[in-house]
Design an enzyme around this catalytic site. Structure first.
Site: not given
Length: 357
Positions: A74, A77, A139, A248, A305
């Site tokens: 975290e 990032h 986000h 999806h 992906h």
């Protein structure tokens, strides 16, 4: 020759791509709450390590024991996202300064600054609202928006493309539609990730051995979920997650059809390189999506992906930008579009018929 700021814009674009991938890695390793506060980590600028820091963390965050690996995922990032915000702020400042002198584009860098400030707010809410799916998805979309706008800014500063003659209106419409469906599919992918529905179906082409399994779409897309519970790991039942996963997949089919049409139209208009680029990005992304299902979401493939989705989106930005850079030569009271060898002849249009993207 490229305009001033081009190299910095390219650097910011690559940095934004890295931030998107780090965000994907953080979600996929369930490290979204690796630091339960914001912008620090248990009240520190890095993950607690000393005995005193660990005691402080245990005292103030008893429900969130320190997990060093998740905390660092975290915080790394956040470090890169903060650096990106500073780079974008510098780009906006330089664009405003140079606009009067060099005619630099300044609206786009200022818009980017607004987007990245909103992203900071969504990053905070992602933690404080305990991974509320609506905020997590927003986000993610904000990250892709930042990446796309930085890429567009790089294209505008590059001056790398020769103008094209008039292209069929149908091509521009299909390109715009392709951009919209790719954005919609990315939003669906974000909703899949935020609700932990990636492995809701573990077989292909069926789901749970059925072509249309039991699915709860009303709960799967219930966008007014109340704020409060910890959404780490998801709160939806199996049928709701199945509905999200199926949606999806259906979105992927729509994207495939639209992008195949776009590739065909690009090829017909003499833009074969763009057509091949679109096909390559599409094939790679579909292959990665299938691999996620067949191999039950391996981390490397899942992160790839996300990268594929970003590259597919950037290819759509490139196509839409490229086909809107037209050659305009003033003739009388209108514009004459100059033909480009190998692409075809243009038709005269009035001076208000074309605008720079």
């Amino acid at each position: 020759m490229a305009r001033p700021g081009f190299r910095l814009a390219v650097f910011a674009t690559l940095l934004a791509l890295l931030v998107v991938l780090l965000g994907a890695y953080t979600r996929l390793t369930h490290a979204g709450l690796g630091c339960p506060d914001w912008p620090g980590c248990y009240g520190f600028i890095s993950v607690p390590k000393t005995e005193a820091q660990l005691a402080h963390a245990e005292l103030h965050f008893p429900e969130h024991p320190v997990e060093e690996a998740k905390g660092w995922a975290e915080m790394v990032h956040r470090y890169f996202a903060g650096t990106l915000a500073l780079v974008i702020a510098y780009l906006a400042l330089q664009a405003v300064r140079r606009h009067a002198r060099d005619g630099q584009p300044y609206r786009l860098p200022v818009l980017l600054l607004g987007v990245v400030l909103a992203q900071a707010a969504f990053g905070m809410w992602t933690v404080t609202l305990k991974l509320w799916p609506q905020v997590v998805t927003a986000h993610l979309l904000g990250g892709f928006t930042t990446l796309s706008l930085l890429f567009l800014l790089s294209l505008r500063l590059s001056r790398a493309f020769a103008p094209l003659p008039k292209l069929p209106l149908s091509l521009r419409r299909v390109a715009a539609l392709a951009l919209l469906v790719v954005i919609g599919q990315i939003a669906l992918g974000g909703w899949v990730s935020a609700n932990y529905a990636a492995v809701a179906c573990i077989d292909l082409p069926t789901c749970h051995g059925q072509w249309w399994p039991s699915a709860d779409f009303s709960n799967g897309f219930h966008l007014t979920q109340h704020v409060g519970p910890n959404y780490l790991g998801g709160q939806l039942d199996s049928d709701a997650r199945t509905a999200i996963h199926i949606s999806h997949r259906l979105g992927a089919m729509i994207v495939t059809c639209v992008l195949l049409m776009l590739s065909w139209k690009l090829h017909r208009c003499g833009l074969s390189r763009l057509a091949r680029l679109v096909l390559l990005a599409l094939v790679m992304q579909v292959g990665l999506g299938i691999s996620n299902v067949l191999f039950h979401l391996p981390l490397a493939v899942a992160v790839a992906h996300n990268a594929g989705g970003a590259l597919l989106l950037l290819s759509m930005v490139l196509v839409n930008y490229r086909i809107r850079v037209v050659d305009k030569v003033r003739v009388g009271h209108g514009w004459r579009l100059t033909p480009v060898p190998g692409v075809g002849l243009s038709q005269p249009m009035r001076n208000d018929s074309w605008r720079r993207f």
